[in-house]
Design a protein around this motif. Structure first.
Motif, PDB file in Angstrom:
ATOM      1  N   ALA A 448      69.021  45.185  24.522  1.00 34.31           N
ATOM      2  CA  ALA A 448      67.863  44.617  25.212  1.00 34.31           C
ATOM      3  C   ALA A 448      68.260  43.345  25.969  1.00 34.31           C
ATOM      4  O   ALA A 448      69.274  42.719  25.693  1.00 34.31           O
ATOM      5  CB  ALA A 448      66.763  44.313  24.218  1.00 34.31           C
ATOM      6  N   VAL A 449      67.420  42.996  26.886  1.00 31.19           N
ATOM      7  CA  VAL A 449      67.691  41.848  27.731  1.00 31.19           C
ATOM      8  C   VAL A 449      66.514  40.890  27.654  1.00 31.19           C
ATOM      9  O   VAL A 449      65.379  41.296  27.836  1.00 31.19           O
ATOM     10  CB  VAL A 449      67.853  42.307  29.200  1.00 31.19           C
ATOM     11  CG1 VAL A 449      68.137  41.130  30.095  1.00 31.19           C
ATOM     12  CG2 VAL A 449      68.944  43.346  29.311  1.00 31.19           C
ATOM     13  N   ALA A 450      66.784  39.645  27.317  1.00 30.46           N
ATOM     14  CA  ALA A 450      65.720  38.640  27.373  1.00 30.46           C
ATOM     15  C   ALA A 450      66.046  37.721  28.543  1.00 30.46           C
ATOM     16  O   ALA A 450      67.009  36.968  28.507  1.00 30.46           O
ATOM     17  CB  ALA A 450      65.652  37.847  26.077  1.00 30.46           C
ATOM     18  N   THR A 451      65.237  37.833  29.563  1.00 27.00           N
ATOM     19  CA  THR A 451      65.589  37.153  30.806  1.00 27.00           C
ATOM     20  C   THR A 451      65.590  35.634  30.666  1.00 27.00           C
ATOM     21  O   THR A 451      66.290  34.957  31.404  1.00 27.00           O
ATOM     22  CB  THR A 451      64.619  37.558  31.936  1.00 27.00           C
ATOM     23  OG1 THR A 451      63.344  37.801  31.374  1.00 27.00           O
ATOM     24  CG2 THR A 451      65.097  38.794  32.627  1.00 27.00           C
ATOM     25  N   ASN A 452      64.834  35.125  29.689  1.00 25.59           N
ATOM     26  CA  ASN A 452      64.793  33.661  29.588  1.00 25.59           C
ATOM     27  C   ASN A 452      66.095  33.061  29.048  1.00 25.59           C
ATOM     28  O   ASN A 452      66.333  31.875  29.162  1.00 25.59           O
ATOM     29  CB  ASN A 452      63.599  33.202  28.733  1.00 25.59           C
ATOM     30  CG  ASN A 452      63.627  33.761  27.332  1.00 25.59           C
ATOM     31  OD1 ASN A 452      64.136  34.849  27.116  1.00 25.59           O
ATOM     32  ND2 ASN A 452      63.090  33.026  26.390  1.00 25.59           N
ATOM     33  N   ILE A 453      66.954  33.885  28.445  1.00 27.81           N
ATOM     34  CA  ILE A 453      68.233  33.348  27.987  1.00 27.81           C
ATOM     35  C   ILE A 453      69.409  34.010  28.704  1.00 27.81           C
ATOM     36  O   ILE A 453      70.560  33.807  28.363  1.00 27.81           O
ATOM     37  CB  ILE A 453      68.422  33.513  26.461  1.00 27.81           C
ATOM     38  CG1 ILE A 453      68.212  34.967  26.051  1.00 27.81           C
ATOM     39  CG2 ILE A 453      67.495  32.587  25.701  1.00 27.81           C
ATOM     40  CD1 ILE A 453      68.676  35.234  24.619  1.00 27.81           C
ATOM     41  N   GLN A 476      72.232  40.714  21.981  1.00 30.29           N
ATOM     42  CA  GLN A 476      71.963  40.944  20.550  1.00 30.29           C
ATOM     43  C   GLN A 476      70.754  40.141  20.065  1.00 30.29           C
ATOM     44  O   GLN A 476      69.986  40.613  19.222  1.00 30.29           O
ATOM     45  CB  GLN A 476      73.190  40.593  19.713  1.00 30.29           C
ATOM     46  CG  GLN A 476      74.324  41.590  19.883  1.00 30.29           C
ATOM     47  CD  GLN A 476      75.393  41.421  18.824  1.00 30.29           C
ATOM     48  OE1 GLN A 476      75.111  41.444  17.641  1.00 30.29           O
ATOM     49  NE2 GLN A 476      76.625  41.251  19.257  1.00 30.29           N
ATOM     50  N   ILE A 477      70.598  38.940  20.579  1.00 32.04           N
ATOM     51  CA  ILE A 477      69.423  38.141  20.203  1.00 32.04           C
ATOM     52  C   ILE A 477      68.150  38.841  20.683  1.00 32.04           C
ATOM     53  O   ILE A 477      67.180  39.001  19.938  1.00 32.04           O
ATOM     54  CB  ILE A 477      69.527  36.713  20.793  1.00 32.04           C
ATOM     55  CG1 ILE A 477      70.637  35.933  20.071  1.00 32.04           C
ATOM     56  CG2 ILE A 477      68.187  35.979  20.701  1.00 32.04           C
ATOM     57  CD1 ILE A 477      71.016  34.627  20.762  1.00 32.04           C
ATOM     58  N   ALA A 478      68.184  39.300  21.924  1.00 32.53           N
ATOM     59  CA  ALA A 478      67.010  39.986  22.472  1.00 32.53           C
ATOM     60  C   ALA A 478      66.734  41.282  21.722  1.00 32.53           C
ATOM     61  O   ALA A 478      65.579  41.613  21.432  1.00 32.53           O
ATOM     62  CB  ALA A 478      67.224  40.274  23.954  1.00 32.53           C
ATOM     63  N   SER A 479      67.791  41.996  21.369  1.00 29.24           N
ATOM     64  CA  SER A 479      67.608  43.272  20.661  1.00 29.24           C
ATOM     65  C   SER A 479      67.004  43.045  19.282  1.00 29.24           C
ATOM     66  O   SER A 479      66.126  43.798  18.851  1.00 29.24           O
ATOM     67  CB  SER A 479      68.943  44.014  20.520  1.00 29.24           C
ATOM     68  OG  SER A 479      69.476  44.295  21.785  1.00 29.24           O
ATOM     69  N   ALA A 480      67.478  42.020  18.582  1.00 28.57           N
ATOM     70  CA  ALA A 480      66.930  41.719  17.245  1.00 28.57           C
ATOM     71  C   ALA A 480      65.443  41.376  17.356  1.00 28.57           C
ATOM     72  O   ALA A 480      64.637  41.779  16.515  1.00 28.57           O
ATOM     73  CB  ALA A 480      67.700  40.582  16.599  1.00 28.57           C
ATOM     74  N   THR A 523      62.747  34.467  21.085  1.00 27.39           N
ATOM     75  CA  THR A 523      64.221  34.465  21.072  1.00 27.39           C
ATOM     76  C   THR A 523      64.737  33.737  19.831  1.00 27.39           C
ATOM     77  O   THR A 523      65.766  34.127  19.270  1.00 27.39           O
ATOM     78  CB  THR A 523      64.819  33.851  22.348  1.00 27.39           C
ATOM     79  OG1 THR A 523      64.163  32.635  22.637  1.00 27.39           O
ATOM     80  CG2 THR A 523      64.680  34.770  23.524  1.00 27.39           C
ATOM     81  N   ASN A 524      64.031  32.731  19.386  1.00 28.69           N
ATOM     82  CA  ASN A 524      64.439  32.078  18.133  1.00 28.69           C
ATOM     83  C   ASN A 524      64.333  33.032  16.945  1.00 28.69           C
ATOM     84  O   ASN A 524      65.165  32.990  16.037  1.00 28.69           O
ATOM     85  CB  ASN A 524      63.600  30.821  17.874  1.00 28.69           C
ATOM     86  CG  ASN A 524      64.047  29.666  18.751  1.00 28.69           C
ATOM     87  OD1 ASN A 524      65.208  29.609  19.162  1.00 28.69           O
ATOM     88  ND2 ASN A 524      63.138  28.760  19.062  1.00 28.69           N
ATOM     89  N   LEU A 525      63.309  33.874  16.976  1.00 29.75           N
ATOM     90  CA  LEU A 525      63.180  34.895  15.938  1.00 29.75           C
ATOM     91  C   LEU A 525      64.426  35.787  15.945  1.00 29.75           C
ATOM     92  O   LEU A 525      65.020  36.061  14.901  1.00 29.75           O
ATOM     93  CB  LEU A 525      61.921  35.729  16.184  1.00 29.75           C
ATOM     94  CG  LEU A 525      61.728  36.973  15.318  1.00 29.75           C
ATOM     95  CD1 LEU A 525      61.465  36.565  13.868  1.00 29.75           C
ATOM     96  CD2 LEU A 525      60.570  37.835  15.830  1.00 29.75           C
ATOM     97  N   GLY A 526      64.827  36.207  17.150  1.00 33.14           N
ATOM     98  CA  GLY A 526      66.037  37.039  17.261  1.00 33.14           C
ATOM     99  C   GLY A 526      67.264  36.325  16.712  1.00 33.14           C
ATOM    100  O   GLY A 526      68.068  36.914  15.978  1.00 33.14           O
TER     101      GLY A 526
END
Lengths: 578, 99
Positions: A448-453, A476-480, A523-526
């Motif tokens: 997964a992709v989290a655009t903010n990071i 990996q952060i976004a995927s989690a 994202t912190n959760l991830g």
């Protein structure tokens, strides 16, 4: 009524329905399963012994009208990797558990009677645990049909076939899909954990319960509309996946020289065109199958399909890129219909397509059977494995163990788990995910992709090291984080182009629970989930030396790009600097 | 010059509907043609080809082709993080962003 934790103790065949501890309230899916496993399972325990637990959890948005929110997570200590595992699947179970108000179903202990298999049936505030001798030795489709006949089609079903009963490391857990077919909690040998607890089948019946209340229904509806729009209008989730499925990747990854072939000797396959999503889609159209098919209610992407044989008879659904790669390119079967037949058999007996395919590649390398022999594979899957013959048990033990038994050096595993369909030497960002994820070699850990990071600056060259560790970390952060929402991870694809996509997802979570989460919170959760899982693995004995690529990839170049694995240990270990 | 040529997913459907072979075929091109010239010659419009593999790596569409090159045309729709990991998106962003 608030959600509850349902806990089943197999040692005395009892259950309890418990309030959700405050610290678990904001968690779902992988975030919840990994938190519970880390809190309640001794990292040093034997995965098949009395101290491992299975934790099933729907996602935060499961059971609501949110598009693509129907994934169920299962957490446990993996007997394959020896580390923490979260495996998730589509099917009907997430929605049904959420509607019943089951925040998590925890199954612990081992029964005293070693020769009895049980059926666990979960209803409102009640669980029955009863012997089910009539289904012992049966495979998944028969178990599934028996349960649907007994309880009707609205019941959720988790089951294992004979490999799970025999605690084989390639075994998985089957989940009923909306059409009465099978999806899978695939990776990490979790079928063996269910087998060790002597559970043949779990059913969940929500009856008339509808516990998924919305704190702010109007905002939820508006956010879901925006979210669905983002999914439907994106060329990947709205057009490419419905038309060709995930198997569209065969030609693309092959062209990139990253399609592992003949047990990871080559980066391209002579069979690519036969295996390709374009060819599969042509067959489906000619034979009256379906190119679109959803694995769970509310899916608007419909990446799955229904694949028929030459006579128009149903063979399989959920015919995915990774499975087709494993048997077509990696093991070398050059006929897509034989591979479809194998896919159906694997659904029925309940084995992980990736682990099993990688195992056959290593077995062929070791001389146990020839590469590309589909009939030999079918015989082992239908005769040797169900009967637990020595040959069946060897294949059932997974790629890493077969490599050891046959003295093979070229064994593509990380943390003893077989690598999926992307060559780490030629697609280096994927390789960093394989070595660093707490899950063992797993492609969806960095999907997964989290655009903010996301650092969008500069061109990423898959053949070069630059930028790959940071990219993998962000993925990996976004995927989690996405895995914790209960959303299909494919919802992240439009986020690369559409800035409205992920905020709409967060708006839905907030409207469901009356929360005020921001993108940074998610994202912190991830990040927290990844660190929690990593800490579990360290305590389980999986340290830096386990975050490594198989050695042959450091001295064997991969055609056609002559690519090699050239990361230093320090570069890999810097992954955890966050 | 002669190149080897493939088109994937929707690009394949588009070309086949016009009777143009596009699976592992050799094709004669004028010397000096770029990837973009080739895309234009096939009749694709802007946005229909997101990225192009040249000899197995994503290359700018302004790249000049040479005899013996292998070219594969990729329309929008690549799933997974692979659009990012293979450099497809970054190249496309670079080529479509206003100077």
């Amino acid at each position: 009524m608030a959600d509850k934790i349902y806990r089943v103790r197999m040692n005395d065949l009892s259950f309890s329905v418990e309030d959700v501890p405050k610290e678990w309230l904001g968690l779902g899916g992988r975030g919840l399963t990994s938190t519970i496993v880390a809190a309640e399972v001794d990292p040093e325990c034997h995965p098949l012994g009395p101290n491992n637990k299975m934790v099933f959890a729907p996602g935060l948005l499961s059971g609501t009208a949110a598009a693509n929110s129907g994934r169920t997570s299962l957490g446990a200590k993996s007997p394959l990797t020896g580390g923490i595992k979260e495996s998730n699947s589509g099917g009907t179970s997430a929605g049904i558990m959420a509607k019943l108000g089951v925040k998590a179903l925890i199954i612990e202990g081992l029964p005293e009677e070693d020769d009895t298999f049980y059926h666990i049936h979960v209803t409102k505030e009640h669980v029955t645990i009863e012997p089910i001798p009539e289904l012992v030795g049966k495979e998944n489709f028969e178990v599934l049909d028996t349960m649907l006949e007994r309880y009707g089609r609205k019941v959720a079903v988790f089951s294992i076939g004979t490999p799970g009963e025999q605690r084989m490391l390639i075994s998985n857990i089957s989940v009923k899909d909306p059409q009465g077919k099978i999806r899978s909690l695939g990776r990490g040998g979790l079928g063996a954990v269910m087998g060790s607890k002597k559970i043949k089948v779990i059913t969940v019946d929500a009856g008339d319960s509808k516990e998924t209340y919305l704190a702010d229904a109007a905002t939820f509806r508006a956010a879901n509309k925006a979210f669905t729009k983002a999914l439907k209008e994106n060329p990947i989730s709205g057009e490419g996946l419905p038309a060709f499925g995930t198997d569209i990747l065969v030609n693309i990854i092959n062209e990139a020289g990253g399609l592992p072939s003949m047990n990871f000797r080559y980066g391209t396959s002579e069979n690519a065109e036969e295996l390709s999503g374009e060819h599969v889609a042509e067959n489906i159209q000619e034979r009256g199958g379906k190119t679109t098919h959803g694995c769970h209610a509310g899916c608007v992407i419909q990446c799955s399909q229904v694949y028929n044989d030459k006579d128009g008879n149903y063979v399989t659904s959920g015919f995915e890129y990774e499975m087709i790669w494993a048997f077509g390119a990696n093991y070398g079967i050059d006929d897509i219909d034989t591979i479809a037949h194998i896919d159906h058999i694997m659904d029925d007996i309940g084995v992980d397509a990736i682990e099993t395919g990688v195992t056959f590649g290593v077995a062929a390398e070791g001389g146990m059977l020839p590469f590309g022999d589909g009939e030999a594979v079918i015989k082992i899957l239908t005769e040797e494995i169900p009967n637990g013959t020595p040959t069946g048990r060897v294949i059932g033990s997974g790629a890493g163990n077969v490599g050891k038994l046959y003295g093979v050096v070229r064994v593509p595993v990380v943390k003893n788990q077989g690598m999926p369909a992307y060559e780490p030497r030629a697609i280096k960002g994927q390789g960093i995910t394989y070595v660093t994820t707490p899950m063992g070699a797993d492609h969806t850990a960095g999907y997964a992709v989290a655009t903010n990071i996301l650092n969008s600056g500069g061109h990423i060259d898959p053949l070069k090291k630059e930028g790959q560790v940071e990219l993998s970390r962000n993925l990996q952060i976004a995927s989690a984080a996405i895995d914790s929402t209960g959303m299909c991870i494919f919802v992240a694809f439009p986020a690369l182009d559409d800035p409205a996509c992920l905020p709409a997802l967060i708006d839905m979570i907030n409207a469901r629970f009356g929360a005020e989460l921001t993108g940074d919170d998610v994202t912190n959760l991830g990040k927290n989930i990844l660190k929690l899982e990593h800490a579990f693995n360290l305590k389980a004995g999986l340290g830096k030396a386990d975050d490594r690529i198989p050695e042959f990839m450091k001295y064997e170049t991969l055609p056609p790009h002559d690519a090699i694995w050239d990361f230093t240990n320090e570069e890999i270990d810097a992954f955890w600097d966050f | 010059m002669t190149i080897n040529f493939n088109a994937f997913s929707f690009a394949r459907l588009t070309l086949r509907s016009q009777g143009i072979e596009c699976v592992n075929v050799d094709r004669e091109l004028r010397d000096g043609m770029t990837i973009q010239d080739f895309i234009d010659e096939l009749g694709f419009e802007a946005g229909e080809i997101e990225a192009v593999f040249l000899n197995g790596t994503i290359r700018p569409k302004s790249t000049v082709l040479h005899d013996g090159d292998r070219v594969a045309l990729l329309p929008p729709g690549t799933p997974g993080s692979y659009r990012l990991i293979l450099g497809i998106k970054a190249m496309n962003d670079q080529e479509t962003s206003p100077e």
